[in-house]
Design a protein around this motif. Structure first.
Motif, PDB file in Angstrom:
ATOM      1  N   GLY A 176     -24.229  -0.688  10.040  1.00  0.00           N
ATOM      2  CA  GLY A 176     -25.307  -0.163   9.621  1.00  0.00           C
ATOM      3  C   GLY A 176     -25.911   1.247  10.571  1.00  0.00           C
ATOM      4  O   GLY A 176     -26.629   1.828  10.121  1.00  0.00           O
ATOM      5  N   CYS A 177     -24.760   1.720  11.308  1.00  0.00           N
ATOM      6  CA  CYS A 177     -25.175   2.889  12.539  1.00  0.00           C
ATOM      7  C   CYS A 177     -25.057   4.016  11.229  1.00  0.00           C
ATOM      8  O   CYS A 177     -23.858   4.421  10.412  1.00  0.00           O
ATOM      9  N   LYS A 178     -26.022   5.050  11.389  1.00  0.00           N
ATOM     10  CA  LYS A 178     -26.229   5.999  10.597  1.00  0.00           C
ATOM     11  C   LYS A 178     -26.768   7.293  11.564  1.00  0.00           C
ATOM     12  O   LYS A 178     -27.765   7.304  12.063  1.00  0.00           O
ATOM     13  N   PRO A 179     -25.604   8.005  11.911  1.00  0.00           N
ATOM     14  CA  PRO A 179     -25.797   8.901  13.215  1.00  0.00           C
ATOM     15  C   PRO A 179     -27.019  10.032  12.645  1.00  0.00           C
ATOM     16  O   PRO A 179     -27.083  10.353  11.444  1.00  0.00           O
ATOM     17  N   GLN A 181     -30.361   9.058  12.568  1.00  0.00           N
ATOM     18  CA  GLN A 181     -31.246   8.298  12.330  1.00  0.00           C
ATOM     19  C   GLN A 181     -31.765   7.102  13.363  1.00  0.00           C
ATOM     20  O   GLN A 181     -30.967   7.203  14.350  1.00  0.00           O
ATOM     21  N   ASN A 183     -31.524   4.025  14.088  1.00  0.00           N
ATOM     22  CA  ASN A 183     -30.756   3.015  14.273  1.00  0.00           C
ATOM     23  C   ASN A 183     -29.527   3.435  14.977  1.00  0.00           C
ATOM     24  O   ASN A 183     -28.621   2.682  15.116  1.00  0.00           O
ATOM     25  N   ARG A 184     -29.218   4.917  15.120  1.00  0.00           N
ATOM     26  CA  ARG A 184     -27.844   5.143  15.686  1.00  0.00           C
ATOM     27  C   ARG A 184     -27.818   4.755  17.152  1.00  0.00           C
ATOM     28  O   ARG A 184     -28.607   4.497  17.995  1.00  0.00           O
ATOM     29  N   SER A 190     -20.872  12.362  14.302  1.00  0.00           N
ATOM     30  CA  SER A 190     -20.890  12.748  12.940  1.00  0.00           C
ATOM     31  C   SER A 190     -19.320  12.627  12.535  1.00  0.00           C
ATOM     32  O   SER A 190     -18.446  12.473  13.519  1.00  0.00           O
ATOM     33  N   HIS A 191     -19.176  12.702  11.230  1.00  0.00           N
ATOM     34  CA  HIS A 191     -17.829  12.425  10.729  1.00  0.00           C
ATOM     35  C   HIS A 191     -16.853  13.594  11.055  1.00  0.00           C
ATOM     36  O   HIS A 191     -15.552  13.520  11.597  1.00  0.00           O
ATOM     37  N   HIS A 194     -15.552  13.002  14.637  1.00  0.00           N
ATOM     38  CA  HIS A 194     -14.733  11.670  15.110  1.00  0.00           C
ATOM     39  C   HIS A 194     -13.720  12.067  15.886  1.00  0.00           C
ATOM     40  O   HIS A 194     -12.633  12.923  15.469  1.00  0.00           O
TER      41      HIS A 194
END
Length: 228
Positions: A176-179, A181, A183-184, A190-191, A194
């Motif tokens: 559920g990690c969303k960089p 936000q 909960n990161r 980011s993509h 990577h």
């Protein structure tokens, strides 16, 4: 060579084991680790292993094994094994494909990142139970005030940055990690940042010393437990 005092005629002597019976950690159906040590196979002596399955972009988090060297063998897929040389103070990145290995000396800070799906790695240790010092534990258990004072950081900013790390990560990023936000994880890339994209056009096997973007690089002074 380890000296053995085992009675190899005893009824409890074990010579075979199914690793599926000893799961160390599961993130999901494509990212998990099974373990084999002397507790599972009593004839092993001073050797143990981790059977590691990863999908693209998943990371065996930065960590050290203070009591064991680690030989990482690629069975299938591809990965980058990264380690910090404590003598040269350089980050070294070793892409491996099937049949290739990367060696991590005892106590060195390192991590593994899968660069394709269905990556299967075997990590072999020269200890019956390799101790594990996780970067996530160092980040979440060291008081924010200590980091702030030691490195001249803003304590509130640092505390907020590491607050989402509530437990040992083992395989990151967390589900559920969303960089960007709430909960990161710390410095989750980011993509475009990577490491997978960083290495995909490189030669299949070799050594790089530039930093792998997007992941924190920290020493690991915290003493942790082994597999339990």
């Amino acid at each position: 060579m380890a000296v053995s005092y085992m009675d190899y005629t005893a009824p409890n002597v074990q010579f075979t084991y199914d690793l599926k019976n000893n799961n160390l950690f599961t993130k999901d159906s494509r990212n998990f680790i099974n373990a084999l040590g002397i507790a599972q196979l009593n004839t092993l002596g001073n050797v143990s292993l981790l059977d590691i399955y990863l999908s693209t972009g998943n990371v065996v988090e930065p960590h050290t094994h203070q009591n064991a060297s680690e030989l990482v063998y690629c069975i299938s897929g591809a990965a980058v094994v990264s380690l910090i040389n404590p003598f040269s103070k350089k980050l070294m990145n070793f892409p491996i494909q099937p049949g290739q290995v990367a060696n991590v000396p005892q106590g060195w800070w390192h991590y593994e990142i899968a660069t394709v799906d269905n990556t299967h790695l075997l990590a072999i240790f020269d200890a019956p139970v390799p101790e594990f010092i996780a970067g996530s534990d160092m980040l979440r258990l060291t008081p924010a005030s200590v980091f702030a004072h030691t490195y001249c950081l803003d304590e509130a900013t640092w505390k907020a940055a590491v607050a989402p790390i509530k437990q040992t990560v083992v395989i990151g990023p967390p589900v559920g990690c969303k960089p960007g936000q709430a909960n990161r994880t710390v410095n989750a890339p980011s993509h475009s940042q990577h490491p997978v994209t960083h290495y995909q056009n490189q030669q299949p096997y070799g050594q790089w010393e530039q930093p792998a973007n997007g992941y924190p690089q920290f020493p690991a002074p915290v003493i942790g437990n082994g597999w339990g």
